[in-house]
Design a protein around this motif. Structure first.
Motif: not given
Length: 345
Positions: A43-45, A102-113, A308-312
């Motif tokens: 998704a980030p790509f 998820a696609l939009i949020m992937a441009q901001l960082g990595d998904a976490v929960s 999302t987080v910028k630094d997974l």
């Protein structure tokens, strides 16, 4: 300060809306799930496939500081009845709106929960649940959901929060306010920049942790500051129902109450129509919700949430393996000062 809206809005053109729907449907057909490793790593790509207006707004939101929240409108969405609980099969089924979010949020960082939220699901359901009407969680309805930073208790909290509406027939508003809406440079706010407060996990985290046999004493509750960084452009860490100044610290408590009052006076309503996304900078903006009367008949407000987080890598110590996106709050390390003194767990 306070006159400008906390929210920037981007409305897709009809052509962009159609393209967004086709893209989301194609992702639903192509990938097993919006939380599968294959999709999350791809998704980030895929940002180049976003409509131009959305891509431009996401870039400005991520790298600028002119806004604390963003609404993206225009995705055509239809959804079935609102499920009665987050663990209902209909609440777990992937939806094309999940892929768009998820696609939009992937441009901001990595998904976490979190392992302590909704069974460790990455995409969470925000919907009313019977017998939880008065709790300070996303499943309440009868009460105001107080303004808060998502998972403020943790140093591993998300950088961005995304909400997409699947159903909101009554246009019940999410509320939002940016720390930039008030001036915190005065001496009355100085205590907020010092570690004179303790923030605990919310009811949903605690309930699920108790059911898993976790002792609350095992959780991090180190003194922390509410504001950090430059007083001219601070970050904020606030969750009023679950926090307090250290015992006996009257000055710190007065500063906290003043901040809550000032933020509440600048709150903005954001009622999401189906397909609309609200993205919040979790360091600069707080969010909540107005009360409503739940019907439990399939027509209630239903949102999906993704963080999302910028630094997974920063949360690796609290994830079971590198490929996991689920944080275990019990594994979060204590600050060095507490480790040296033997305090905490």
């Amino acid at each position: 300060m306070g006159a400008e809206s906390v929210v920037t809005r981007v409305e897709m053109t009809p052509a962009e809306s159609q393209a967004a729907a086709e893209l989301s449907e194609s992702l639903l057909a192509r990938f097993e799930s919006p939380v599968s490793s294959e999709f999350l790593e791809t998704a980030p790509f895929l940002g180049g496939e976003l409509p131009d207006s959305v891509a431009k707004a996401i870039r400005a939101f991520r790298y600028g500081d002119a806004t604390d929240a963003l609404v993206v409108s225009g995705l055509p969405v239809t959804a079935g009845p609102t499920p009665p609980h987050w663990n209902h099969p209909d609440a777990q089924a992937p939806h094309m709106a999940d892929f768009w979010l998820a696609l939009i949020m992937a441009q901001l960082g990595d998904a976490v929960s979190w392992s302590s939220l909704q069974g460790g699901q990455l995409v969470n359901n925000i919907l009313p649940i019977q017998k939880q009407e008065s709790l300070q969680t996303g499943h309440s309805s009868d009460v105001v959901l107080d303004l808060h930073i998502e998972d403020a208790f943790s140093n591993l909290r998300c950088d961005h929060l995304g909400l997409i509406a699947l159903r909101n027939e009554d246009m019940i508003p999410t509320t939002a306010v940016g720390i930039s809406s008030i001036d915190v440079t005065g001496p009355e706010y100085a205590p907020l920049f010092e570690p004179r407060y303790v923030i605990h996990p919310d009811d949903e985290h605690l309930r699920n942790l108790r059911e898993a046999g976790v002792n609350e004493a095992e959780l991090l509750a180190a003194p922390t500051a509410v504001l950090s960084g430059s007083p001219q452009a601070p970050d904020v860490r606030l969750d009023p129902p679950y926090m307090a100044a250290l015992p006996g610290d009257v000055e710190a408590d007065q500063a906290l109450q003043l901040l809550i009052m000032e933020l509440s006076a600048n709150v903005e309503d954001v009622a999401l129509a189906p397909g609309e996304i609200l993205i919040v900078d979790n360091h600069r903006a707080l969010h909540g919700r107005k009360p409503f009367t739940a019907r439990y008949d399939g027509t209630d407000r239903w949102l999906r949430r993704l963080t999302t987080v910028k630094d997974l890598r920063r949360s690796r110590v609290a994830r079971s393996e590198a490929s996991s996106r689920i944080i275990d709050p019990v594994l979060e390390p204590l600050p060095a000062s507490l480790e040296l003194t033997g305090a905490g767990r």
